[in-house]
Scaffold this motif. Sequence first.
Motif, PDB file in Angstrom:
ATOM      1  N   ALA A 162       0.828  -1.208   0.000  1.00 23.03           N
ATOM      2  CA  ALA A 162       0.000   0.000   0.000  1.00 23.03           C
ATOM      3  C   ALA A 162       0.860   1.254   0.000  1.00 23.03           C
ATOM      4  O   ALA A 162       0.603   2.205  -0.751  1.00 23.03           O
ATOM      5  CB  ALA A 162      -0.932  -0.009   1.206  1.00 23.03           C
ATOM      6  N   THR A 163       1.892   1.286   0.851  1.00 28.08           N
ATOM      7  CA  THR A 163       2.743   2.481   0.892  1.00 28.08           C
ATOM      8  C   THR A 163       3.570   2.612  -0.378  1.00 28.08           C
ATOM      9  O   THR A 163       3.803   3.731  -0.861  1.00 28.08           O
ATOM     10  CB  THR A 163       3.665   2.461   2.122  1.00 28.08           C
ATOM     11  OG1 THR A 163       4.493   1.293   2.088  1.00 28.08           O
ATOM     12  CG2 THR A 163       2.859   2.484   3.410  1.00 28.08           C
ATOM     13  N   ALA A 164       4.001   1.476  -0.944  1.00 27.06           N
ATOM     14  CA  ALA A 164       4.718   1.533  -2.218  1.00 27.06           C
ATOM     15  C   ALA A 164       3.801   2.056  -3.319  1.00 27.06           C
ATOM     16  O   ALA A 164       4.216   2.868  -4.159  1.00 27.06           O
ATOM     17  CB  ALA A 164       5.256   0.151  -2.586  1.00 27.06           C
ATOM     18  N   GLY A 165       2.546   1.603  -3.327  1.00 25.54           N
ATOM     19  CA  GLY A 165       1.586   2.104  -4.311  1.00 25.54           C
ATOM     20  C   GLY A 165       1.307   3.581  -4.132  1.00 25.54           C
ATOM     21  O   GLY A 165       1.225   4.338  -5.106  1.00 25.54           O
ATOM     22  N   LEU A 166       1.178   4.013  -2.869  1.00 26.57           N
ATOM     23  CA  LEU A 166       0.943   5.437  -2.605  1.00 26.57           C
ATOM     24  C   LEU A 166       2.149   6.264  -3.007  1.00 26.57           C
ATOM     25  O   LEU A 166       2.006   7.356  -3.580  1.00 26.57           O
ATOM     26  CB  LEU A 166       0.621   5.644  -1.129  1.00 26.57           C
ATOM     27  CG  LEU A 166       0.322   7.079  -0.687  1.00 26.57           C
ATOM     28  CD1 LEU A 166      -0.850   7.653  -1.476  1.00 26.57           C
ATOM     29  CD2 LEU A 166       0.033   7.125   0.811  1.00 26.57           C
ATOM     30  N   SER A 167       3.337   5.759  -2.723  1.00 23.83           N
ATOM     31  CA  SER A 167       4.553   6.451  -3.139  1.00 23.83           C
ATOM     32  C   SER A 167       4.604   6.586  -4.659  1.00 23.83           C
ATOM     33  O   SER A 167       4.870   7.671  -5.200  1.00 23.83           O
ATOM     34  CB  SER A 167       5.787   5.694  -2.634  1.00 23.83           C
ATOM     35  OG  SER A 167       6.972   6.270  -3.109  1.00 23.83           O
TER      36      SER A 167
END
Length: 213
Positions: A162-167
Amino acid sequence: MNEEDLIEALARDLRPVSRHTLGRRLVGGIVLGGVATALVVGGWLGFRPDLALAMHGPTFWMKWAYTISLAFCATAATARLARPDGGVGGWLWIMALPVLGLAAIGIHELMTTPRAGWLAMWLGASWQVCSRNVFMLSLPIFGGLLWSFRRLAPTRLGLAGATAGLSAGAWGATLYCLHCPESSALFVLTWYTLGMGLAAIVGALLGPRLLRW
């Protein structure tokens, strides 16, 4: 071979890893994906013709301040989650600050714009494609981050995804600013954020499958 001899044999060839290795790995993946995304922006969408002029105005930098601050926070959270014992720390909470700041600017826009112009300010001329474009532009960067994770060791795979996608979504939105002429904070807060959110959701769904090691 007893247990102690086995442990000694396994540890004999270990080499210390630089403390900056993880950061360099993630930055390398983002840069690789970012170059691909920039090429897509230039070749598919096209850079806005008044880009040089726009960069002298406050609106362009308002959008960049929003997307870049989210990108840095999400990337920092991703770096923490790339470790076996990692957590997001306070980075996800810090992301609330640029969101609240842009929301305050949006409220000011509403207060200083006649009610008849609110809908046009919110939808702009590209609301139907903005979120989709931000999401699509995030994909090469997400691919770069997946490459980075091949030598990392996340354990909270859904959250790391999720954080990689948001980044990836936030960096993709940053590059999308080179094309998008929209100037309303309300537009950016809604449609840019929606595109970044979609990237985070897809990352969360794919994380348990693609980040496994």
